[in-house]
Design an enzyme around this catalytic site. Structure first.
Site, PDB file in Angstrom:
ATOM      1  N   GLU A 140       0.876  -1.176   0.000  1.00  0.00           N
ATOM      2  CA  GLU A 140       0.000   0.000   0.000  1.00  0.00           C
ATOM      3  C   GLU A 140       0.909   1.221   0.000  1.00  0.00           C
ATOM      4  OE1 GLU A 140      -3.843  -1.380   2.506  1.00  0.00           O
ATOM      5  OE2 GLU A 140      -1.988  -1.234   3.659  1.00  0.00           O
ATOM      6  N   ASP A 164      -0.953  -1.651  10.960  1.00  0.00           N
ATOM      7  CA  ASP A 164      -0.982  -3.030  11.432  1.00  0.00           C
ATOM      8  C   ASP A 164       0.339  -3.749  11.202  1.00  0.00           C
ATOM      9  OD1 ASP A 164      -3.063  -4.014  12.924  1.00  0.00           O
ATOM     10  OD2 ASP A 164      -3.749  -5.403  11.383  1.00  0.00           O
ATOM     11  N   LYS A 217      -7.453  -9.455  11.658  1.00  0.00           N
ATOM     12  CA  LYS A 217      -7.232  -8.607  10.479  1.00  0.00           C
ATOM     13  C   LYS A 217      -7.760  -7.182  10.670  1.00  0.00           C
ATOM     14  CE  LYS A 217      -7.389 -12.740   7.570  1.00  0.00           C
ATOM     15  NZ  LYS A 217      -7.711 -13.681   8.674  1.00  0.00           N
ATOM     16  N   ASP A 241     -17.532  -5.801   7.165  1.00  0.00           N
ATOM     17  CA  ASP A 241     -18.306  -4.578   7.005  1.00  0.00           C
ATOM     18  C   ASP A 241     -19.794  -4.881   6.842  1.00  0.00           C
ATOM     19  OD1 ASP A 241     -17.852  -5.868   4.634  1.00  0.00           O
ATOM     20  OD2 ASP A 241     -17.114  -4.122   3.549  1.00  0.00           O
TER      21      ASP A 241
END
Length: 887
Positions: free
Chosen positions: A173, A202, A379, A570
């Protein structure tokens, strides 16, 4: 990219255009009217009532509600009703005419068609009452953020917001993309003292922490520049990459060009400093190693002050590697205070004149939760639950909004737009979350793999908006903190949201400061007032709520916070909130509220779909099954969630249908259903009505035909390769096995705004994976069927009647290939830059199959090869005889 009418329509003055801070924010907001003839106001009586009340109760309407015009909605409903009647009549007719050349195939098709009919009904049922809600920022600002009487600043009464950003790796990322997200948040048009940002790393990487420090320094220039000139968007990479600026909206047009040039030069230097971190940190650590004694043989990673970085080291060591390191909570920017702080006038050191600009920056906190071997860290859901607890101890805003590291604020008025729904007097107090659509940069102009997912965000979401509200779909969702804590909505409980349960330790853990913060989170009028400094006691408490063991024996991940043990945390979290009786709202703006990056590589996109579809089916097979929800869930909302969780099962029938094209090429006449003309008439009528309904939907949703076609194509691609894997995964989990591993989606390495060649380079990369194989087989079978049909026709192996009968089957083959066209381009790699090569390859393959087939007919005359049947049913086994295929 075509932009559908999604926010400001029906003749309203556009309330969503960006306007900056200060007294002129609301007055300059509306500049143009956007007309959409498909929508009309649905709340005229409420508007008239509000106008008659005037300002007596101080509660003007903060959003307008629109519905689809009757001239579109009524035919849309009528077509769907007619198709439902046809489907029911079709199955009645089939059950009364059980006549087929293969009863096994007959039953398979009956079950498959019944399943498709049920799925279609579930899908359409949730879209029969689409609703569009348009926020009114002018009314919001007048009521909750009026200008100060003395000028300069505001006496804002807007609720506080905690912003969560999640990232894992600075390479997968890209760190520049992540820091642009942070900059867009620090510069957003929301009271500086009423929002705080929590950055969750993380991976525990020192690169992220020091990049955040650099970002905070550059934000001291970037945020005042954005406020002074009211620029959009407020992510610098996207802003400077824009080919053309919109009309100037600031207060100093004469200074804009020079200011922009200076800020861009500073931004380029900022980018260089970020890129240099990957070199500076190892060099610094090596220099410290030469000056100090090695400890245990491990090479430590050093911070700028010479101390060991407590997170992950460059060379992993015990207690300093991914999956094993201590918790870190560092306040990068303290709370700015309540009073505006004007900047300095222009000087030789600072060319920008900021004497009339508030230069404060909102609070910014770095978090790296503890990681230990043997713990399931859950996660992204686990990271956001840690953010929820840490933010409760520092700012405890009543509302939180989450972002992925690759998403940035594209419209600085987005937070205010969400507040229009939350603070409105009609359903505001029962609204648990506001979901924004996901929009993406760096997607190829034709959106080959349907990354934008327009059909869902611009059609299905508006249908859900007319029920209990849209589902939560991850990033760009603003939550009410009390709803995340598991509280009931006001209309379902006699007491207020601030009441604690009888056993709060069982629910929230053993941190008393956190438990004491829970009742305060329900008071949205409370200003954000974090501690002035982190004393030893608060530091220890922050570390405690960030540990792995804190959640043991509690309701975290089940009844509190984001839900665990599922890939689609989600959707399940939103479902848990809806099941409690809360509502949600859908907010689409122009310009788009948030934008991000999407996987444009075929394999990465398929892995993303695998994670979503596998998680959806896991939800249906778990205790979160929509069919088991209580009475508080709206009946049609239950239908919608059922549709969102069972769709991967359709793959079993679609894949079977895609592999049976040779059925129409049998040497003898073969019919799954007799009488065939009636069967064909029913099929044609049902498909035709579905397509007409889709065209009407395209019209009221503001979609293009390309959006609709891409959605159909990628559904077929997913159904042939991805959904079968998702079904296998869920079945393995159902019997107690681990299931298939889900690969996290890699983000494009090129930053937004790069050259077109660089941005779309990954589109042409081919990464072979097992997910590609089933779809390749389906393409090969359908191409072979067309080639064999042409070969038989060329050899005179068909009569005219047989050729006409087979034409329908060939149309099916062509239709399947058209739907799989984007997949075929994807596996061509860089050759797909010239799409005509795919058609050349197809013609060559068909010619080879035709020649081979004609040659076989010449060498092996009919009847020379004894039939070989697969299976004991005469109607099922394919007879391996090129001269006379039979079923």
């Amino acid at each position: 990219m075509p932009s559908p009418a999604t926010g400001n329509d029906a003749g309203l003055a556009d309330p969503l255009l960006p306007s900056g801070d200060g007294a002129g924010r609301a007055a300059g907001a509306s500049s143009k009217d956007k007309k959409n003839k498909s929508w009309v106001p649905a709340d005229e009586k409420e508007v008239l009532a509000a106008e008659e009340r005037g300002g007596e109760d101080g509660r003007p309407l903060l959003y307008r509600t629109f519905k689809v015009r009757g001239i579109l909605l009524h035919p849309y409903r009528l077509i769907n009703l007619a198709r439902l009647i046809v489907i029911v009549q079709f199955f009645i007719w089939r059950m009364r005419h059980r006549d087929s050349d293969s009863m096994v195939l007959w039953w398979i098709t009956v079950v498959g068609d019944f399943w498709f009919g049920v799925c279609w009904l579930l899908n359409q049922a949730s879209k029969l009452n689409p609703i569009r809600r348009v926020p009114n920022l002018e009314h919001l600002n007048q009521q909750f953020d009026p200008p100060r009487s003395g000028g300069g600043g505001s006496s804002s009464q807007l609720p506080c917001v905690d912003v969560f950003i999640n990232t894992v790796d600075p390479v997968d990322e890209p760190v520049l993309c992540t820091m642009n997200s942070v900059l867009s948040i620090l510069a957003t048009d929301y009271p500086v003292d009423r929002h705080a940002t929590y950055f969750s790393d993380d991976g525990g990487s020192l690169v992220h922490y020091e990049a955040l420090l650099e970002t905070a320094r550059f934000a001291a220039l970037w945020a005042p520049f954005c406020r002074k000139h009211r620029v959009e968007p407020r992510a610098p990479e996207s802003y400077f990459a824009a080919t053309a600026d919109g009309p100037y909206a600031g207060d100093a047009p004469g200074q804009f060009v020079d200011d922009r040039r200076h800020v861009r030069r500073e931004y380029e230097e900022f980018k260089e400093r970020l890129a240099a971190l990957f070199t500076i940190i190892p060099q610094r650590s090596e220099a410290h190693e030469r000056e100090s004694t090695k400890r245990g043989g491990a090479r430590a990673t050093y911070m700028a002050d010479g101390s060991h970085w407590p997170g992950t080291w460059i060379e992993p060591a015990e207690n300093h590697k991914k999956g094993q390191h201590a918790a870190i909570v560092q306040v990068v920017l303290n709370h700015p205070g309540d009073e505006p702080q004007l900047g300095a006038p222009a000087s030789s050191d600072s060319p920008l004149d900021l004497s009339a600009v508030d230069v404060r920056l909102p609070m910014l906190v770095y978090i790296a939760r503890e990681k230990r071997p043997g713990y399931d860290h859950q996660k992204k859901a686990g990271a956001m639950n840690v953010q929820l607890r840490v933010s409760a101890l520092l700012s405890n805003a009543p509302f939180v909004i989450n972002f992925d590291g690759d998403h940035y604020i594209n419209n600085s008025a987005a937070f205010r737009a969400a507040m229009c729904f939350i603070l409105d007097g009609r359903h505001g107090e029962d609204t648990a979350f506001v979901q924004f659509p996901q929009r993406f940069d760096d997607v190829d102009p034709t959106d080959r793999y349907s990354n934008h997912n327009r059909v869902f965000f611009d059609a299905t979401a508006l249908g859900l908006n007319g029920l209990q509200g849209p589902s939560c779909v991850g990033t760009g969702c603003m939550f009410r903190r009390a709803a995340l804590y598991g509280a009931d909505p006001p209309r379902w409980q006699p007491d207020d949201l601030s009441k604690l349960p009888d056993n709060p330790w069982r629910q929230f853990g053993n941190s008393m400061p956190f438990i004491n913060s829970v009742p305060l989170a329900a008071h949205q009028e409370r200003p954000l007032a974090p501690p002035a400094s982190l004393d030893a006691r608060l530091t220890a408490e922050l570390a405690d709520v960030s540990t792995c063991a804190y959640e043991d024996g509690t309701e975290w991940g089940y009844g509190v916070g984001w839900v665990y043990n599922i890939a689609t945390e989600d959707v399940v979290t939103g479902f848990r909130i809806h099941r409690k009786g809360w509502r949600s709202m859908y907010c689409s703006m122009e310009p788009d509220a948030f934008r991000g990056t999407a996987p444009i590589n075929l394999t990465e996109r398929l892995y993303q779909i695998l994670r979503w579809s596998g998680g959806s089916l896991d939800m249906f097979l778990s205790r979160n099954c929509p069919l088991l929800a209580g009475r508080r869930l709206h009946p049609m909302q239950r239908v919608a969630y059922t549709n969102m969780t069972i769709y991967p099962i359709s793959a079993a029938f679609i894949f079977a249908y895609d592999l049976l094209p040779l059925m129409w090429l049998s040497g003898a006449e073969f019919y799954i259903q007799k009488p065939f003309p009636t069967y064909a008439a029913y099929m044609f009528a049902g498909i035709a009505m579905m397509e007409v309904s889709g065209m009407v939907e395209v019209r009221w949703a503001g979609l293009t035909l390309l959006d609709w076609c891409r959605n159909e194509q990628f559904y077929m691609i997913g159904a042939t390769g991805v959904y079968p894997a998702a079904v296998l995964h869920s079945l393995l989990r159902l019997v107690g096995l681990k299931g298939l591993p889900f690969k996290l989606t890699s983000k494009p390495q090129s930053a937004s705004g790069g050259e077109a060649r660089e941005r779309f380079a990954e589109l042409y990369n081919v990464q072979w994976a097992p997910l590609l194989v089933p779809t390749v087989v389906v393409i090969a079978v359908n191409v072979a069927a067309i080639g064999a049909a042409a070969g038989r026709l060329a050899a005179g192996g068909w009569s005219l009647a047989q050729a006409i009968a087979a034409a329908g089957g060939l149309l099916f083959n062509v239709w399947v290939l058209l739907l799989l066209y984007p997949f075929a381009l994807g596996i061509m790699g860089r050759w797909s830059k010239r799409p005509y090569l795919l058609f050349v390859l197809l013609v060559v393959a068909l010619a080879a199959i035709v020649l081979a087939y004609v040659a076989l007919l010449a060498v092996l005359p009919p009847g020379s090869v004894p039939p070989f049947r697969l299976g004991r049913w005469s109607g099922v086994g394919a007879i391996i005889s090129p001269a006379s295929w039979r079923f």
